[in-house]
Enzyme design. Structure first.
Site, mmCIF file in Angstrom:
data_model
loop_
_atom_site.group_PDB
_atom_site.id
_atom_site.type_symbol
_atom_site.label_atom_id
_atom_site.label_comp_id
_atom_site.label_asym_id
_atom_site.label_seq_id
_atom_site.Cartn_x
_atom_site.Cartn_y
_atom_site.Cartn_z
ATOM 1 N N ASP A 209 -95.943 -66.055 -19.327
ATOM 2 C CA ASP A 209 -96.751 -66.089 -18.115
ATOM 3 C C ASP A 209 -96.899 -67.541 -17.663
ATOM 4 O O ASP A 209 -96.974 -68.465 -18.496
ATOM 5 C CB ASP A 209 -98.126 -65.477 -18.378
ATOM 6 C CG ASP A 209 -98.062 -63.968 -18.546
ATOM 7 O OD1 ASP A 209 -97.053 -63.373 -18.140
ATOM 8 O OD2 ASP A 209 -99.026 -63.393 -19.090
ATOM 9 N N ASP B 124 -99.397 -68.968 -16.408
ATOM 10 C CA ASP B 124 -100.748 -69.509 -16.540
ATOM 11 C C ASP B 124 -101.112 -69.893 -17.966
ATOM 12 O O ASP B 124 -102.258 -70.233 -18.249
ATOM 13 C CB ASP B 124 -101.778 -68.504 -16.008
ATOM 14 C CG ASP B 124 -101.742 -67.174 -16.745
ATOM 15 O OD1 ASP B 124 -100.822 -66.974 -17.565
ATOM 16 O OD2 ASP B 124 -102.614 -66.333 -16.501
ATOM 17 N N TRP C 213 -100.382 -55.006 -12.754
ATOM 18 C CA TRP C 213 -100.376 -55.993 -13.832
ATOM 19 C C TRP C 213 -100.947 -55.367 -15.095
ATOM 20 O O TRP C 213 -102.002 -54.761 -15.085
ATOM 21 C CB TRP C 213 -101.220 -57.212 -13.437
ATOM 22 C CG TRP C 213 -100.912 -58.397 -14.291
ATOM 23 C CD1 TRP C 213 -101.245 -58.577 -15.598
ATOM 24 C CD2 TRP C 213 -100.197 -59.559 -13.907
ATOM 25 N NE1 TRP C 213 -100.771 -59.788 -16.067
ATOM 26 C CE2 TRP C 213 -100.125 -60.416 -15.039
ATOM 27 C CE3 TRP C 213 -99.601 -59.985 -12.714
ATOM 28 C CZ2 TRP C 213 -99.493 -61.658 -15.012
ATOM 29 C CZ3 TRP C 213 -98.979 -61.216 -12.684
ATOM 30 C CH2 TRP C 213 -98.930 -62.038 -13.830
ATOM 31 N N GLU D 21 -97.454 -53.285 -19.626
ATOM 32 C CA GLU D 21 -96.040 -53.409 -19.996
ATOM 33 C C GLU D 21 -95.865 -54.059 -21.362
ATOM 34 O O GLU D 21 -94.915 -53.735 -22.098
ATOM 35 C CB GLU D 21 -95.264 -54.180 -18.925
ATOM 36 C CG GLU D 21 -95.639 -55.645 -18.757
ATOM 37 C CD GLU D 21 -96.856 -55.846 -17.890
ATOM 38 O OE1 GLU D 21 -97.346 -56.999 -17.833
ATOM 39 O OE2 GLU D 21 -97.330 -54.880 -17.263
ATOM 40 N N ASP D 22 -96.768 -54.957 -21.745
ATOM 41 C CA ASP D 22 -96.656 -55.601 -23.057
ATOM 42 C C ASP D 22 -96.964 -54.624 -24.188
ATOM 43 O O ASP D 22 -96.295 -54.640 -25.231
ATOM 44 C CB ASP D 22 -97.601 -56.800 -23.136
ATOM 45 C CG ASP D 22 -97.220 -57.900 -22.164
ATOM 46 O OD1 ASP D 22 -96.026 -58.209 -22.067
ATOM 47 O OD2 ASP D 22 -98.111 -58.427 -21.485
ATOM 48 N N MET E 89 -105.541 -71.193 -20.693
ATOM 49 C CA MET E 89 -105.155 -70.343 -19.562
ATOM 50 C C MET E 89 -105.728 -70.924 -18.274
ATOM 51 O O MET E 89 -106.895 -71.304 -18.220
ATOM 52 C CB MET E 89 -105.663 -68.903 -19.764
ATOM 53 C CG MET E 89 -105.355 -67.977 -18.589
ATOM 54 S SD MET E 89 -105.981 -66.284 -18.846
ATOM 55 C CE MET E 89 -104.785 -65.657 -20.031
ATOM 56 N N HIS F 66 -107.657 -67.666 -12.773
ATOM 57 C CA HIS F 66 -107.177 -67.039 -11.534
ATOM 58 C C HIS F 66 -107.572 -65.573 -11.541
ATOM 59 O O HIS F 66 -107.975 -65.010 -12.570
ATOM 60 C CB HIS F 66 -105.656 -67.166 -11.412
ATOM 61 C CG HIS F 66 -104.918 -66.540 -12.573
ATOM 62 N ND1 HIS F 66 -104.609 -65.208 -12.621
ATOM 63 C CD2 HIS F 66 -104.480 -67.069 -13.738
ATOM 64 C CE1 HIS F 66 -103.980 -64.953 -13.757
ATOM 65 N NE2 HIS F 66 -103.897 -66.066 -14.454
ATOM 66 N N ARG G 268 -106.532 -61.447 -10.974
ATOM 67 C CA ARG G 268 -105.374 -60.619 -11.321
ATOM 68 C C ARG G 268 -105.412 -59.282 -10.601
ATOM 69 O O ARG G 268 -106.464 -58.829 -10.160
ATOM 70 C CB ARG G 268 -105.305 -60.373 -12.836
ATOM 71 C CG ARG G 268 -104.716 -61.540 -13.593
ATOM 72 C CD ARG G 268 -104.307 -61.130 -14.988
ATOM 73 N NE ARG G 268 -103.497 -62.149 -15.618
ATOM 74 C CZ ARG G 268 -103.028 -62.072 -16.862
ATOM 75 N NH1 ARG G 268 -103.304 -61.016 -17.596
ATOM 76 N NH2 ARG G 268 -102.282 -63.037 -17.354
#
Length: 354
Positions: free
Chosen positions: A214, A216, A276, A279-280, A306, A309, A311
């Site tokens: 990622d 971030d 978001w 998927e992991d 991190m 932000h 999401r």
């Protein structure tokens, strides 16, 4: 008397011939010298006409010629020695397993305003076009493609590039950075972008290790090596957002590493996660289904900061886990543009978002 006259005539003829020979010799010498001057004048015009970056970036023309001249001027250097110096350099030794230039904990902060151009000025001189680097004094143990799923986070990308390039250099990796940009305003598909990054990076180089990161997340200790192992590897173990505690024993998001063989074995990520998250966890399940396990570095060095932000909405794990039919073998996309920056390769793609 007659004999004396004949002798004088013979001497005059000989002097005449010698004079003619000397005159011809002088004429020949002058002609050769003139040709040499003309040739030297033409040659001196060649190098200024070369583009400056070619002269600085390649020693195949001017630099090598000058090296040859210097060798010839050194007294006592034999022809054999000069010939040896012109041969290709021997292959480099493998880089040490423990990179010697690591510094350990690194100060990371995101308050400083940085521009991409400023980062280019800081790091561009040691990078190759496309965000490529390889150690100059040894052969890297792995060829690593760093894949970053991306859309509209240029400030985050600037921080990431500023911190990660020096870390990856100190780790003596042969690596390239690939920013996979989702074109358009449709629902974001992080997993599909990482599948695309895997496919596109292999078109350029024979990478054997793939980092899915990622944009971030920045490591704060360079001993956390971006190198693949015998099992899929999870690097972002301790993140400041979670008080440097592993969020779950099944966590595999943030920064994850798989070899080419491992990624093919699980058929990559699922392409069905729009939005978001999720998927992991799905990828973790795929790894377990294929009989593999994950490894992690010690939490004491696997620390990350991190960038704050917002999401998109979180997806739930796909309960079907269609590993056989959903992944690399069902991937479809269109490459819109490929840009080669000195800091990264930007690949903009249409992921056919709903």
């Amino acid at each position: 008397m007659g004999t004396s006259v004949a002798s004088d005539l013979s001497i005059r003829e000989m002097k005449k011939k010698i004079t003619i020979i000397l005159a011809l010799s002088v004429l020949f010498t002058l002609t050769c010298f003139t040709v040499f001057l003309l040739h030297s004048k033409d040659t001196s015009l060649v190098f200024p006409s070369l583009p400056q970056q070619v002269v600085k970036g390649s020693r195949s023309v001017f630099g090598k010629m000058m090296d040859h001249i210097r060798v010839k001027k050194i007294p006592g250097v034999s022809r054999e020695t000069a010939a040896t110096s012109a041969q290709p350099a021997p292959p480099l030794d493998p880089c040490p397993d423990s990179p010697p230039s690591l510094v350990g904990p690194v100060l990371v902060e995101f308050e400083t305003i940085r521009s991409l151009q400023w980062v280019r000025n800081q790091l561009g001189s040691v990078l190759q076009q496309g965000g490529r680097y390889k150690p100059p004094d040894c052969t890297a143990r792995q060829k690593v493609a760093v894949i970053i799923p991306f859309r509209n986070r240029y400030e985050h990308l600037t921080h990431w590039l500023y911190y990660l390039h020096p870390v990856l250099m100190r780790q003596q990796l042969d690596y390239g950075v690939y920013v996979i940009n989702q074109d358009g305003d449709g629902a974001f598909n992080r997993a599909k972008l990482m599948n695309i990054g895997f496919v596109e990076a292999l078109k350029e180089y024979d990478y054997d290790c793939f980092v899915f990161s990622d944009v971030d997340l920045v490591p704060i200790d360079d001993r956390n090596l971006y190198r693949c192992s015998d099992h899929p590897r999870h690097l972002s173990v301790a993140i400041d957002k979670f008080n440097y505690i592993l969020s779950s024993v099944t966590a595999f998001g943030g920064v994850s590493l798989l070899t080419e063989e491992q990624f093919l074995k699980v058929n990559g990520f699922s392409n069905t996660f729009w939005g978001w998250g999720g998927e992991d966890d799905d990828l973790y399940n795929r790894i377990i289904v294929r009989g593999m396990s994950i490894t992690r570095p010690d939490a004491g060095i696997a620390k990350y900061k991190m960038i704050k932000h917002g999401r998109d909405l979180h997806n739930e794990v796909n309960p079907e886990n269609n590993i056989e039919t959903d992944g690399l073998n069902s991937l479809n996309f269109t490459v819109k543009e490929i840009l080669k920056d000195v800091l990264f390769t930007l690949i903009s793609v249409d992921v056919q978002a709903p």
